[in-house]
Design an enzyme around this catalytic site. Sequence first.
Site, PDB file in Angstrom:
ATOM      1  CB  SER A  38     -18.757  -5.977 -35.024  1.00  0.00           C
ATOM      2  OG  SER A  38     -19.317  -7.263 -34.816  1.00  0.00           O
TER       3      SER A  38
ATOM      4  CG  HIS B 135     -22.945  -4.999 -37.682  1.00  0.00           C
ATOM      5  ND1 HIS B 135     -22.163  -5.503 -38.695  1.00  0.00           N
ATOM      6  CD2 HIS B 135     -22.202  -5.853 -36.599  1.00  0.00           C
ATOM      7  CE1 HIS B 135     -21.224  -6.402 -38.475  1.00  0.00           C
ATOM      8  NE2 HIS B 135     -21.043  -6.611 -37.078  1.00  0.00           N
TER       9      HIS B 135
END
Length: 194
Positions: A98, A123
Amino acid sequence: MSLVPIVVEQTNRGERSYDIYSRLLKDRIIVLSDEINDVTASLVVAQMLFLEAEDPDKDIQLYINSPGGSVTAGFAIYDTMQYVKPDVSTICIGMAASMGAFLLAAGAKGKRFALPNSEIMIHQPLGGARGQATDIKIHAEQIIKIKNKLNRILSERTGQPFEKIERDTERDFFMSAEEAKAYGIVDEVMERRK
């Protein structure tokens, strides 16, 4: 309870003890090994500013083993990495997920590394809202703006087309160190220190 090793060094004035992170900082090494939040971001930012003041021409090494975390805290680190004069080299150890992967890609071009068994995951940002419908709509629009900004920067940092970044970040997208190199998140998979 967190245990932090102590390092003892001999000096001409006797012994001096440091916690391991302070000792690493003397060698211009910062370790980000936790969730990215306001506290960890403040620590990383302060260390980068300190190292810039110490020597603005010598690289800083940022070791990353992080599950990600707050986008705003991550942007504080990202902006400081771009702001300080020294190049910030990034090294993935373990996992950069992330916002951790975003910061890994944000290192100075040619100085972004991953160790062979590390994993990288990108993501879209996560968020949630409660309250009145109008407020929920405002928050949803803000998350979409942030998503587009993250994707644009990731596209610039990796050389991947924006549309590919959009598709790949739609869900969790895991990469090995070699796959992250091919993707452009890191420049080299490093097995041994040079």
